[in-house]
Scaffold this motif. Structure first.
Motif, mmCIF file in Angstrom:
data_model
loop_
_atom_site.group_PDB
_atom_site.id
_atom_site.type_symbol
_atom_site.label_atom_id
_atom_site.label_comp_id
_atom_site.label_asym_id
_atom_site.label_seq_id
_atom_site.Cartn_x
_atom_site.Cartn_y
_atom_site.Cartn_z
ATOM 1 N N GLY A 43 -0.420 7.488 8.747
ATOM 2 C CA GLY A 43 -1.595 6.338 8.468
ATOM 3 C C GLY A 43 -1.927 6.212 7.174
ATOM 4 O O GLY A 43 -1.795 5.038 6.665
ATOM 5 N N VAL A 44 -1.902 7.256 6.330
ATOM 6 C CA VAL A 44 -2.567 7.300 5.060
ATOM 7 C C VAL A 44 -1.180 6.763 4.356
ATOM 8 O O VAL A 44 -1.383 5.843 3.273
ATOM 9 C CB VAL A 44 -2.919 8.583 4.404
ATOM 10 C CG1 VAL A 44 -2.873 8.565 3.039
ATOM 11 C CG2 VAL A 44 -4.365 8.718 5.025
ATOM 12 N N ALA A 45 -0.276 7.247 4.536
ATOM 13 C CA ALA A 45 1.109 6.755 3.929
ATOM 14 C C ALA A 45 1.414 5.165 4.277
ATOM 15 O O ALA A 45 1.875 4.704 2.947
ATOM 16 C CB ALA A 45 2.345 7.474 4.234
ATOM 17 N N ALA A 46 1.139 4.844 5.370
ATOM 18 C CA ALA A 46 1.301 3.330 5.352
ATOM 19 C C ALA A 46 0.383 2.598 4.815
ATOM 20 O O ALA A 46 0.639 1.575 4.178
ATOM 21 C CB ALA A 46 1.356 3.045 7.135
ATOM 22 N N CYS A 47 -0.914 3.161 4.564
ATOM 23 C CA CYS A 47 -2.038 2.258 4.076
ATOM 24 C C CYS A 47 -1.745 2.209 2.479
ATOM 25 O O CYS A 47 -1.882 1.101 1.794
ATOM 26 C CB CYS A 47 -3.150 3.020 3.943
ATOM 27 S SG CYS A 47 -4.632 2.465 2.955
ATOM 28 N N ILE A 48 -1.167 3.324 1.848
ATOM 29 C CA ILE A 48 -0.926 3.319 0.425
ATOM 30 C C ILE A 48 0.320 2.405 0.375
ATOM 31 O O ILE A 48 0.378 1.623 -0.656
ATOM 32 C CB ILE A 48 -0.608 4.658 -0.015
ATOM 33 C CG1 ILE A 48 -1.737 5.610 0.014
ATOM 34 C CG2 ILE A 48 0.026 4.903 -1.473
ATOM 35 C CD1 ILE A 48 -1.528 7.031 -0.077
ATOM 36 N N ASP A 50 1.214 -0.083 1.710
ATOM 37 C CA ASP A 50 0.923 -1.516 2.151
ATOM 38 C C ASP A 50 -0.103 -2.070 1.110
ATOM 39 O O ASP A 50 0.086 -3.168 0.420
ATOM 40 C CB ASP A 50 0.144 -1.704 3.463
ATOM 41 C CG ASP A 50 -0.571 -2.997 3.777
ATOM 42 O OD1 ASP A 50 0.747 -4.126 3.436
ATOM 43 O OD2 ASP A 50 -1.659 -3.456 4.103
ATOM 44 N N ARG A 51 -1.069 -1.374 0.536
ATOM 45 C CA ARG A 51 -2.050 -1.688 -0.471
ATOM 46 C C ARG A 51 -1.419 -1.779 -1.788
ATOM 47 O O ARG A 51 -1.608 -2.405 -2.591
ATOM 48 C CB ARG A 51 -3.253 -0.673 -0.507
ATOM 49 C CG ARG A 51 -4.158 -1.169 -1.283
ATOM 50 C CD ARG A 51 -5.497 -0.542 -1.146
ATOM 51 N NE ARG A 51 -5.977 -0.939 0.218
ATOM 52 C CZ ARG A 51 -7.356 -1.213 0.765
ATOM 53 N NH1 ARG A 51 -8.327 -0.271 -0.173
ATOM 54 N NH2 ARG A 51 -7.606 -1.671 1.656
ATOM 55 N N TYR A 52 -0.517 -0.743 -2.342
ATOM 56 C CA TYR A 52 -0.156 -0.560 -3.530
ATOM 57 C C TYR A 52 1.202 -1.257 -3.842
ATOM 58 O O TYR A 52 1.638 -1.106 -4.971
ATOM 59 C CB TYR A 52 -0.359 0.633 -4.223
ATOM 60 C CG TYR A 52 -1.821 1.206 -4.169
ATOM 61 C CD1 TYR A 52 -2.474 0.658 -4.971
ATOM 62 C CD2 TYR A 52 -2.525 1.785 -3.136
ATOM 63 C CE1 TYR A 52 -3.930 1.096 -5.465
ATOM 64 C CE2 TYR A 52 -3.686 2.011 -3.083
ATOM 65 C CZ TYR A 52 -4.599 1.589 -4.305
ATOM 66 O OH TYR A 52 -5.865 1.947 -4.338
ATOM 67 N N GLY A 60 6.241 -9.052 -13.801
ATOM 68 C CA GLY A 60 7.005 -10.141 -13.395
ATOM 69 C C GLY A 60 7.065 -10.463 -11.935
ATOM 70 O O GLY A 60 7.873 -11.112 -11.405
ATOM 71 N N HIS A 61 5.967 -10.289 -11.309
ATOM 72 C CA HIS A 61 5.491 -10.818 -9.971
ATOM 73 C C HIS A 61 6.608 -10.089 -8.916
ATOM 74 O O HIS A 61 6.882 -10.933 -8.240
ATOM 75 C CB HIS A 61 5.602 -12.196 -9.723
ATOM 76 C CG HIS A 61 4.276 -12.911 -10.582
ATOM 77 N ND1 HIS A 61 3.130 -12.740 -10.164
ATOM 78 C CD2 HIS A 61 4.385 -13.536 -11.747
ATOM 79 C CE1 HIS A 61 2.356 -13.406 -11.013
ATOM 80 N NE2 HIS A 61 2.952 -14.016 -12.005
ATOM 81 N N VAL A 62 6.885 -9.009 -9.006
ATOM 82 C CA VAL A 62 7.522 -8.281 -8.284
ATOM 83 C C VAL A 62 6.911 -7.110 -7.551
ATOM 84 O O VAL A 62 5.980 -6.625 -8.472
ATOM 85 C CB VAL A 62 8.907 -7.856 -8.777
ATOM 86 C CG1 VAL A 62 9.838 -9.191 -8.953
ATOM 87 C CG2 VAL A 62 8.884 -7.048 -10.005
ATOM 88 N N THR A 63 7.434 -6.298 -6.505
ATOM 89 C CA THR A 63 6.441 -5.107 -6.333
ATOM 90 C C THR A 63 6.891 -3.979 -7.250
ATOM 91 O O THR A 63 7.884 -3.909 -7.808
ATOM 92 C CB THR A 63 7.094 -4.799 -4.776
ATOM 93 O OG1 THR A 63 8.317 -4.419 -4.701
ATOM 94 C CG2 THR A 63 6.496 -5.801 -3.908
ATOM 95 N N PRO A 64 6.185 -3.039 -6.992
ATOM 96 C CA PRO A 64 6.546 -1.838 -7.845
ATOM 97 C C PRO A 64 7.756 -1.157 -7.465
ATOM 98 O O PRO A 64 8.652 -0.908 -8.522
ATOM 99 C CB PRO A 64 5.463 -0.919 -7.711
ATOM 100 C CG PRO A 64 4.205 -1.710 -7.471
ATOM 101 C CD PRO A 64 4.948 -2.858 -6.753
ATOM 102 N N VAL A 65 7.996 -0.994 -6.427
ATOM 103 C CA VAL A 65 9.585 -0.505 -6.054
ATOM 104 C C VAL A 65 10.428 -1.329 -6.207
ATOM 105 O O VAL A 65 11.781 -0.745 -6.665
ATOM 106 C CB VAL A 65 9.252 -0.316 -4.202
ATOM 107 C CG1 VAL A 65 10.740 0.131 -3.826
ATOM 108 C CG2 VAL A 65 8.464 0.487 -3.832
ATOM 109 N N ASP A 66 10.473 -2.505 -6.222
ATOM 110 C CA ASP A 66 11.416 -3.535 -6.789
ATOM 111 C C ASP A 66 11.663 -3.278 -8.198
ATOM 112 O O ASP A 66 12.903 -3.286 -8.618
ATOM 113 C CB ASP A 66 11.258 -4.994 -6.273
ATOM 114 C CG ASP A 66 11.467 -5.229 -4.829
ATOM 115 O OD1 ASP A 66 12.073 -4.340 -4.004
ATOM 116 O OD2 ASP A 66 10.823 -6.301 -4.376
#
Length: 82
Positions: A43-48, A50-52, A60-66
């Motif tokens: 649950g904590v991993a999914a929250c992080i 999803d939120r971050y 450049g309007h991309v996600t940190p992972v991308d």
């Protein structure tokens, strides 16, 4: 080599981490019941995630992972070209 943390009692060195964990605990963790440790961890991993892992204008309007994947692939291309 210099250390990144200050002395005990100096609150400014880790204020971002303190803020993150305070928000995580008060807004997510303490508001739910956790029957098992495994469910709490997931649950904590999914929250992080999803939120971050949202789009950020500073990269450049991309996600940190991308952004990280783009950066890694560009660095690999440069390494191969050299």
């Amino acid at each position: 080599m210099t250390r990144s943390m200050g002395y005990t009692g100096i609150c400014w060195d880790n204020s971002m981490a303190e803020s993150f964990f305070a928000t995580l605990k008060t807004e997510f963790y303490y508001r739910r019941g956790w029957p098992t440790l495994g469910r709490a961890i997931r649950g904590v991993a999914a929250c992080i995630e999803d939120r971050y892992n949202r789009r950020h204008s500073s990269i450049g309007h991309v996600t940190p992972v991308d952004f990280e994947m783009q950066y890694s692939s560009q660095a690999a291309e440069i390494q191969l070209a050299a």
